[in-house]
Design a protein around this motif. Structure first.
Motif, PDB file in Angstrom:
ATOM      1  N   GLY A 203       0.814  -1.210   0.000  1.00  0.00           N
ATOM      2  CA  GLY A 203       0.000   0.000   0.000  1.00  0.00           C
ATOM      3  C   GLY A 203       0.846   1.259   0.000  1.00  0.00           C
ATOM      4  N   ALA A 204       2.072   1.135   0.510  1.00  0.00           N
ATOM      5  CA  ALA A 204       2.977   2.275   0.548  1.00  0.00           C
ATOM      6  C   ALA A 204       3.786   2.372  -0.741  1.00  0.00           C
ATOM      7  N   ILE A 205       4.380   1.265  -1.149  1.00  0.00           N
ATOM      8  CA  ILE A 205       5.275   1.306  -2.316  1.00  0.00           C
ATOM      9  C   ILE A 205       4.509   1.703  -3.580  1.00  0.00           C
ATOM     10  N   ALA A 206       3.197   1.472  -3.581  1.00  0.00           N
ATOM     11  CA  ALA A 206       2.363   1.847  -4.729  1.00  0.00           C
ATOM     12  C   ALA A 206       2.517   3.324  -5.071  1.00  0.00           C
ATOM     13  N   ILE A 207       2.745   4.161  -4.039  1.00  0.00           N
ATOM     14  CA  ILE A 207       2.920   5.595  -4.337  1.00  0.00           C
ATOM     15  C   ILE A 207       4.302   6.092  -3.881  1.00  0.00           C
ATOM     16  N   ALA A 208       5.213   5.164  -3.590  1.00  0.00           N
ATOM     17  CA  ALA A 208       6.534   5.576  -3.104  1.00  0.00           C
ATOM     18  C   ALA A 208       7.672   5.109  -4.024  1.00  0.00           C
ATOM     19  N   SER A 209       7.352   4.768  -5.258  1.00  0.00           N
ATOM     20  CA  SER A 209       8.403   4.382  -6.203  1.00  0.00           C
ATOM     21  C   SER A 209       8.887   5.655  -6.889  1.00  0.00           C
ATOM     22  N   CYS A 210       9.613   6.451  -6.132  1.00  0.00           N
ATOM     23  CA  CYS A 210       9.894   7.829  -6.522  1.00  0.00           C
ATOM     24  C   CYS A 210      11.393   8.130  -6.654  1.00  0.00           C
ATOM     25  N   ASN A 211      11.697   9.247  -7.323  1.00  0.00           N
ATOM     26  CA  ASN A 211      13.081   9.688  -7.475  1.00  0.00           C
ATOM     27  C   ASN A 211      13.772   9.842  -6.130  1.00  0.00           C
ATOM     28  N   LYS A 212      13.042  10.440  -5.196  1.00  0.00           N
ATOM     29  CA  LYS A 212      13.596  10.603  -3.847  1.00  0.00           C
ATOM     30  C   LYS A 212      12.566  10.105  -2.844  1.00  0.00           C
ATOM     31  N   VAL A 213      13.062   9.375  -1.849  1.00  0.00           N
ATOM     32  CA  VAL A 213      12.179   8.875  -0.799  1.00  0.00           C
ATOM     33  C   VAL A 213      12.684   9.399   0.545  1.00  0.00           C
ATOM     34  N   LEU A 214      11.821  10.171   1.200  1.00  0.00           N
ATOM     35  CA  LEU A 214      12.170  10.767   2.487  1.00  0.00           C
ATOM     36  C   LEU A 214      11.370  10.078   3.588  1.00  0.00           C
ATOM     37  N   MET A 215      11.888  10.125   4.795  1.00  0.00           N
ATOM     38  CA  MET A 215      11.119   9.626   5.929  1.00  0.00           C
ATOM     39  C   MET A 215      11.220  10.607   7.080  1.00  0.00           C
ATOM     40  N   LEU A 216      10.108  10.850   7.737  1.00  0.00           N
ATOM     41  CA  LEU A 216      10.154  11.587   8.989  1.00  0.00           C
ATOM     42  C   LEU A 216      10.908  10.722  10.002  1.00  0.00           C
ATOM     43  N   GLU A 217      11.619  11.389  10.890  1.00  0.00           N
ATOM     44  CA  GLU A 217      12.543  10.735  11.816  1.00  0.00           C
ATOM     45  C   GLU A 217      11.957   9.523  12.556  1.00  0.00           C
ATOM     46  N   HIS A 218      10.723   9.641  13.006  1.00  0.00           N
ATOM     47  CA  HIS A 218      10.142   8.552  13.798  1.00  0.00           C
ATOM     48  C   HIS A 218       9.066   7.774  13.047  1.00  0.00           C
ATOM     49  N   SER A 219       9.045   7.901  11.738  1.00  0.00           N
ATOM     50  CA  SER A 219       8.097   7.100  10.978  1.00  0.00           C
ATOM     51  C   SER A 219       8.695   5.711  10.746  1.00  0.00           C
ATOM     52  N   VAL A 220       7.875   4.792  10.287  1.00  0.00           N
ATOM     53  CA  VAL A 220       8.354   3.425  10.024  1.00  0.00           C
ATOM     54  C   VAL A 220       7.928   2.999   8.624  1.00  0.00           C
ATOM     55  N   TYR A 221       8.709   2.104   8.051  1.00  0.00           N
ATOM     56  CA  TYR A 221       8.448   1.636   6.680  1.00  0.00           C
ATOM     57  C   TYR A 221       8.679   0.133   6.716  1.00  0.00           C
ATOM     58  N   THR A 222       7.635  -0.614   6.402  1.00  0.00           N
ATOM     59  CA  THR A 222       7.702  -2.062   6.637  1.00  0.00           C
ATOM     60  C   THR A 222       7.269  -2.870   5.416  1.00  0.00           C
TER      61      THR A 222
END
Lengths: 316, 286
Positions: A203-222
């Motif tokens: 559900g995330a990668i569907a809209i995160a296949s991008c030139n740049k991928v940023l994350m907020l410091e305390h977010s999680v990506y699984t």
């Protein structure tokens, strides 16, 4: 009234004392001002220390915090003229993913993201940010429009994952996600994704296949929620803590692996304590990322994006 | 599980199974009929009578597909092993070793080259026996290498998918295989080479949500489970009984996700016909 997470208890106690002192000091200022300042500093330090060493499980709690800024907060604080557009032109509208056109620092952009909602009503309206195929198909449609009109695409990722339902499967959840990834990778315009809360799997990668991928410091990506991972790998869903730790889901680990490009710092105590500052920091991050891509031609943008993903894992 | 599988340690059981497949009886999971293993083997692991499609070993699949069974297997690309230093009940590195021993393969995807009715094709087979066919760095890199090979040699690319989804032990490196393989699919498409996906039982999770649903043509084997979310997860989420035939090959065909459901015994002919049609190659009527 501030709500505290379970692990914030020591900070909560200090801050309660600060409040009590402050109430007292209203009557009799001079004698306890010193004491109050000391205690405040102590509470601030405790909070900073706590957030400097959050465990992955604690980060999940922070990432899912009800007061953490959501898509609508970013729209309000970072964008102007946001014009949401509805529907996938095939079956329906899915409010789990919101998208449309807006101005970012004066320039027109396409903005897409999951909205989890912030009260019962809006959570239900947005299905807790868990999209069905229509959500991904709408996202793909908007990305293609952006591509045609030469507008950069900004994705704000915040989802537990794609919605697991009969209807979603019936209408091709897998195909919709695959196609959204496919379209993201085809764009001749730059795209930037920010994981602002939870980056949940497909559900995330569907809209995160991008030139740049940023994350907020305390977010999680699984790759799968720690709860699901625990029940699959340990055959015991109570091992979610072990799963969260072993699966390396924090921004810090993922930056080291080259899976994300930038970590956006959160204010002390997490984005939910100071949404304005957190959102502004994300704005800076997006601006920097877009600036870095501004001089590339359309083919170069596609190629740079492909190389970005193909190189992941090749130089671990 | 019966008393036998509880009492006999798994390792010994594997030995027994390996020694006596020739004359063992196999029970059809669908009809319950008992069939000679040899009869099933001779019929591409499709139960004669019931038509139930059992899992077919990678080698048998490749042999059934290429002209005279002749093909060359590509080396599995080198990838960093165990980037997360992962352990659950076991260490991931140990688990991988076990599966390599058990299957004789390096990882879940095998790439092979050969001829299909005289025309060169590149074929990938995903093996459910290798950690549930899970998509990790090795499998992703193999698919990319296979597609790149197809582009270099200008051959169609055929993949037989079978997977429970992501290789959880590789964490986010596994999720990254979704865009990574999609990039390779896009390059195959730009080269105007046919990309045919054969979905076999089961194909789920991140595999379905990337290269398995991006084919020019989607073929499914009868009865194969195909979907994104697992049936159990859906049932738990919505607390409803799932409809009859849910997430089966035929269900996906009826809902427009799969072009056709083709029995394994007709697969070679179907693939040859499609490849020839899409590459404008002449073909003698079969």
């Amino acid at each position: 009234m501030r709500s505290y997470l379970d692990f914030e208890k020591p900070v909560a106690e200090l801050e309660t004392k600060v409040e009590e002192l402050r109430a007292l000091s209203k009557g009799d200022g001079v004698s306890i001002a010193d004491e109050l300042a000391k205690l405040e500093a102590k509470a601030q330090k405790a909070l900073a220390d706590l957030y400097a060493s959050l465990t992955p499980t604690q980060k999940i709690q922070v990432a899912r915090h009800a007061q953490r800024p959501h898509f609508s907060d970013y729209v309000r604080l970072l964008f102007s003229e946001f014009t949401p557009l509805a529907g996938d032109r095939l079956f329906g509208e899915d409010a789990a993913i919101v998208g449309g056109f807006a101005r970012f620092r004066g320039e027109p952009v396409c903005l897409i993201g999951q909205e989890k909602g912030s009260d019962t009503e809006s959570r239900l309206e947005h299905n807790f940010g868990m999209a069905r195929p229509e959500g991904y198909r709408k996202a793909a449609r908007l990305m293609e429009l952006a591509d045609r009109f030469g507008l950069p695409v900004i994705s704000l990722v915040d989802t537990f994952g794609a919605f697991p339902g009969i209807d979603a499967e019936q209408r091709g959840q897998a195909e919709a996600i695959a196609r959204s990834i496919d379209v993201s990778l085809s764009l001749g315009v730059p795209n930037v994704a920010v994981v602002v809360g939870e980056g949940g799997s497909g559900g995330a990668i569907a809209i995160a296949s991008c030139n740049k991928v940023l994350m907020l410091e305390h977010s999680v990506y699984t790759v799968a929620s720690p709860e699901a991972s625990a029940s699959i790998l340990w055959r015991d869903s109570s091992k979610a803590q072990d799963a969260a730790t072993s699966m390396k889901i924090t921004a810090q680990d993922l930056l080291k692996f080259g899976i994300i490009d930038v970590i956006v710092a959160e204010p002390p105590g997490g984005a939910h304590r100071d949404p304005e500052t957190a959102v502004a920091a994300v704005g800076e991050g997006i601006d920097d990322a877009l600036a870095g891509l501004a001089n590339l031609s359309r083919p170069q943008i596609v190629e740079a994006r492909a190389e970005r993903f193909l190189s992941v894992g090749r130089k671990v | 599980m019966n008393w036998y599988s509880n009492v006999v340690p798994p390792k010994i059981k594997a030995l027994i199974k390996r020694e006596a497949p020739e004359n063992a009886w196999v029970k059809c999971p669908e009809s319950g009929q008992l069939v000679f293993h040899k009869d099933i083997e001779d019929n591409l692991y499709v139960v004669p009578g019931s038509g139930y499609h059992m899992r077919i070993p990678v080698e048998a699949r490749l042999a059934s597909l290429f002209d005279n069974g002749e093909h060359e297997v590509a080396p599995t690309p080198d990838v960093p092993s165990d980037p997360l230093k992962f352990r659950d009940i076991k260490r991931y590195v140990d688990k991988i070793k076990e599966y390599r021993l058990k299957t004789g393969h390096q990882d879940a995807v095998t790439i092979a080259y050969g001829k299909l009715e005289g025309a060169a094709v590149t074929v990938a087979v995903q093996d459910f026996e290798f950690m549930g066919g899970s998509l990790g760095m090795a499998a992703g890199e193999a698919i990319i290498a296979g597609m790149t090979h197809a582009i270099e040699k200008r051959t169609p690319f055929i993949i037989f998918t079978a997977s429970g989804g992501a290789r959880m032990q590789e964490g986010m490196f596994s999720l990254m295989q979704m865009p990574r393989t999609t990039i390779a699919v896009r390059r195959l498409r730009e080269a105007r080479l046919p990309y045919i996906v054969v979905l076999t039982n089961p194909t789920t999770g991140g595999v379905t949500a990337s290269y398995a649903m991006l084919g020019d043509i989607h073929i499914a084997e009868p009865g194969a489970i195909i979907g994104f979310a697992g049936a159990r997860v859906i049932e738990q989420t919505i607390r409803e009984k799932l409809p009859e035939g849910f997430q089966r090959a035929e269900y996906l065909r009826d809902h427009g996700m799969v072009d056709m459901v083709v029995p394994r015994t007709e697969m070679r002919e179907t693939l040859a016909r499609l490849c020839a049609l899409l590459t404008k190659a002449p073909r003698r009527a079969a």
